[in-house]
Design a protein around this motif. Structure first.
Motif, PDB file in Angstrom:
ATOM      1  N   PRO A   1       0.798  -1.241   0.000  1.00  0.00           N
ATOM      2  CA  PRO A   1      -0.084  -0.006   0.248  1.00  0.00           C
ATOM      3  C   PRO A   1       0.685   1.230   0.029  1.00  0.00           C
ATOM      4  N   SER A   2       0.303   2.398  -0.421  1.00  0.00           N
ATOM      5  CA  SER A   2       1.062   3.507  -0.508  1.00  0.00           C
ATOM      6  C   SER A   2      -0.250   4.670  -0.009  1.00  0.00           C
ATOM      7  N   THR A   3       0.283   5.786   0.726  1.00  0.00           N
ATOM      8  CA  THR A   3      -0.611   6.674   1.214  1.00  0.00           C
ATOM      9  C   THR A   3      -0.463   8.039   0.075  1.00  0.00           C
ATOM     10  N   SER A   4       0.675   7.878  -0.685  1.00  0.00           N
ATOM     11  CA  SER A   4       0.796   9.018  -1.565  1.00  0.00           C
ATOM     12  C   SER A   4       0.154   9.063  -2.752  1.00  0.00           C
ATOM     13  N   ARG A   5      -0.601  10.185  -3.199  1.00  0.00           N
ATOM     14  CA  ARG A   5      -1.396  10.228  -4.468  1.00  0.00           C
ATOM     15  C   ARG A   5      -0.485  10.080  -5.712  1.00  0.00           C
ATOM     16  N   ARG A   6      -0.911   9.585  -6.688  1.00  0.00           N
ATOM     17  CA  ARG A   6      -0.048   9.412  -7.820  1.00  0.00           C
ATOM     18  C   ARG A   6      -0.955  10.121  -9.041  1.00  0.00           C
ATOM     19  N   PRO A   7      -0.357  11.085  -9.424  1.00  0.00           N
ATOM     20  CA  PRO A   7      -1.007  11.823 -10.574  1.00  0.00           C
ATOM     21  C   PRO A   7      -1.375  10.944 -11.804  1.00  0.00           C
ATOM     22  N   LEU A   8      -2.549  11.158 -12.454  1.00  0.00           N
ATOM     23  CA  LEU A   8      -3.021  10.475 -13.841  1.00  0.00           C
ATOM     24  C   LEU A   8      -3.257  11.777 -14.940  1.00  0.00           C
ATOM     25  N   TYR A   9      -2.922  11.468 -15.899  1.00  0.00           N
ATOM     26  CA  TYR A   9      -3.289  12.353 -16.919  1.00  0.00           C
ATOM     27  C   TYR A   9      -3.025  13.876 -16.774  1.00  0.00           C
ATOM     28  N   GLY A  10      -1.729  14.034 -16.553  1.00  0.00           N
ATOM     29  CA  GLY A  10      -1.068  15.477 -16.204  1.00  0.00           C
ATOM     30  C   GLY A  10      -1.635  16.055 -14.917  1.00  0.00           C
ATOM     31  N   GLY A  11      -2.210  15.216 -13.886  1.00  0.00           N
ATOM     32  CA  GLY A  11      -2.722  15.716 -12.849  1.00  0.00           C
ATOM     33  C   GLY A  11      -4.178  15.893 -12.635  1.00  0.00           C
ATOM     34  N   ALA A  12      -4.718  15.631 -13.811  1.00  0.00           N
ATOM     35  CA  ALA A  12      -6.411  15.879 -13.915  1.00  0.00           C
ATOM     36  C   ALA A  12      -6.970  14.856 -13.034  1.00  0.00           C
ATOM     37  N   MET A  13      -6.444  13.664 -12.679  1.00  0.00           N
ATOM     38  CA  MET A  13      -6.986  12.848 -11.971  1.00  0.00           C
ATOM     39  C   MET A  13      -5.751  12.302 -11.083  1.00  0.00           C
ATOM     40  N   THR A  14      -6.018  11.623  -9.795  1.00  0.00           N
ATOM     41  CA  THR A  14      -5.220  10.850  -8.974  1.00  0.00           C
ATOM     42  C   THR A  14      -5.549   9.732  -8.383  1.00  0.00           C
ATOM     43  N   VAL A  15      -4.749   8.838  -7.913  1.00  0.00           N
ATOM     44  CA  VAL A  15      -5.100   7.690  -7.248  1.00  0.00           C
ATOM     45  C   VAL A  15      -4.353   7.178  -6.043  1.00  0.00           C
ATOM     46  N   LEU A  16      -4.589   6.636  -5.064  1.00  0.00           N
ATOM     47  CA  LEU A  16      -3.771   6.274  -4.134  1.00  0.00           C
ATOM     48  C   LEU A  16      -3.368   4.761  -4.250  1.00  0.00           C
ATOM     49  N   HIS A  17      -2.827   4.221  -3.114  1.00  0.00           N
ATOM     50  CA  HIS A  17      -2.402   2.789  -3.108  1.00  0.00           C
ATOM     51  C   HIS A  17      -1.763   1.931  -4.434  1.00  0.00           C
ATOM     52  N   ILE A  18      -0.945   2.989  -5.026  1.00  0.00           N
ATOM     53  CA  ILE A  18       0.176   2.576  -5.782  1.00  0.00           C
ATOM     54  C   ILE A  18       1.412   2.989  -5.138  1.00  0.00           C
ATOM     55  N   PRO A  19       2.242   1.562  -4.973  1.00  0.00           N
ATOM     56  CA  PRO A  19       3.496   1.890  -4.288  1.00  0.00           C
ATOM     57  C   PRO A  19       4.271   2.927  -5.010  1.00  0.00           C
ATOM     58  N   PRO A  20       5.137   3.717  -4.357  1.00  0.00           N
ATOM     59  CA  PRO A  20       6.081   4.913  -4.858  1.00  0.00           C
ATOM     60  C   PRO A  20       6.954   4.240  -5.614  1.00  0.00           C
ATOM     61  N   ASP A  21       7.558   3.172  -5.445  1.00  0.00           N
ATOM     62  CA  ASP A  21       8.602   2.680  -6.328  1.00  0.00           C
ATOM     63  C   ASP A  21       8.261   2.094  -7.759  1.00  0.00           C
ATOM     64  N   PHE A  22       6.949   2.122  -7.901  1.00  0.00           N
ATOM     65  CA  PHE A  22       6.331   1.649  -9.067  1.00  0.00           C
ATOM     66  C   PHE A  22       6.722   2.900 -10.441  1.00  0.00           C
ATOM     67  N   LEU A  23       7.197   2.449 -11.451  1.00  0.00           N
ATOM     68  CA  LEU A  23       7.436   3.338 -12.508  1.00  0.00           C
ATOM     69  C   LEU A  23       6.299   3.810 -13.015  1.00  0.00           C
ATOM     70  N   ASP A  24       5.918   5.268 -13.368  1.00  0.00           N
ATOM     71  CA  ASP A  24       4.791   5.779 -14.038  1.00  0.00           C
ATOM     72  C   ASP A  24       5.181   5.706 -15.522  1.00  0.00           C
ATOM     73  N   THR A  25       4.055   6.193 -16.340  1.00  0.00           N
ATOM     74  CA  THR A  25       4.243   6.189 -17.746  1.00  0.00           C
ATOM     75  C   THR A  25       5.134   6.561 -18.391  1.00  0.00           C
ATOM     76  N   ASP A  26       5.643   7.950 -17.849  1.00  0.00           N
ATOM     77  CA  ASP A  26       6.698   8.667 -18.639  1.00  0.00           C
ATOM     78  C   ASP A  26       7.957   7.815 -18.528  1.00  0.00           C
ATOM     79  N   GLU A  27       8.024   7.292 -17.095  1.00  0.00           N
ATOM     80  CA  GLU A  27       9.429   6.360 -16.817  1.00  0.00           C
ATOM     81  C   GLU A  27       9.247   5.195 -17.900  1.00  0.00           C
ATOM     82  N   VAL A  28       8.240   4.549 -18.032  1.00  0.00           N
ATOM     83  CA  VAL A  28       8.056   3.306 -18.873  1.00  0.00           C
ATOM     84  C   VAL A  28       8.512   3.648 -20.089  1.00  0.00           C
TER      85      VAL A  28
END
Length: 213
Positions: free
Chosen positions: A15-42
């Motif tokens: 679990p993660s309590t940090s919000r992860r931005p989606l679509y340039g910050g227009a949406m966000t979600v919780l519970h995605i580990p901070p060490d998971f790579l995001d779209t740009d990194e992929v």
């Protein structure tokens, strides 16, 4: 049509309590580990584009020669509601089953999916439940229109977990999916269920979906 990418994985999700931005910050979600790579990194690693209506988060190890199987990947797709899915929100099981079948049918991670598709549809028809999504309420028209959350737990036969949130005012289904050995949140308490990811979804900028109807 569902945008398809290889969906595989085996890493454990915490679990993660940090919000992860989606679509340039227009949406966000919780519970995605901070060490998971995001779209740009992929994209930087795989050197190929990702569809504009898709975000993805990948467990550490992508591109590693020592990794024996694809790392756990979470996909978040924005899909337009069409004539095939328009009335499915009336039955959460059917809505989730439809998107699960689309992923299994169109995905490239498996060669033989016919039996899985049939079994997954049957499994989904009996075990879908609603999930409240308080952060996705459209107030633009002066009245509050809530998202319709439909959640299906882990589909054992297809090694797939999927959650669907319908945003009725913008004719969009938010489809969150994860597959792989590590996808079963019911089997391992250290994995955050997609139910919690879906419930944490917040829409901060409804202009992501265009002008107000």
């Amino acid at each position: 049509a569902l945008c398809t990418e290889a969906r595989g994985g085996a890493d454990i999700m915490s679990p993660s309590t940090s919000r992860r931005p989606l679509y340039g910050g227009a949406m966000t979600v919780l519970h995605i580990p901070p060490d998971f790579l995001d779209t740009d990194e992929v994209i930087d690693i795989v050197k190929r584009p990702i569809p504009d209506n898709q975000e993805m988060f990948v467990a550490p190890g992508l591109g590693s020669q020592q990794l024996h199987q694809a790392p756990t990947t979470i996909f978040i797709d924005l899909l337009e509601v069409n004539e095939d899915t328009e009335t499915l929100h009336e039955d959460p099981a059917k809505l989730v089953a439809f998107h699960a079948v689309e992923i299994l049918t169109n995905g490239t991670r498996r060669e033989n999916v016919a039996s899985e598709v049939e079994a997954a549809a049957a499994e989904a028809s009996t075990s879908a439940t609603n999930v409240d999504v308080p952060g996705a309420v459209d107030k633009r028209s002066g009245s509050e229109v809530k998202a319709i959350g439909a959640y299906h737990s882990y589909l054992d036969v297809a090694d797939l977990e999927i959650a669907v949130v319908r945003l009725p005012t913008v004719n969009t289904d938010v489809v969150i999916s994860r597959s792989g050995v590590g996808a079963n949140a019911d089997a391992d308490a250290t994995i955050s269920s997609l139910r919690y990811v879906a419930a944490s979804l917040t829409v901060d900028d409804w202009n992501l979906f265009g002008e107000e109807a």
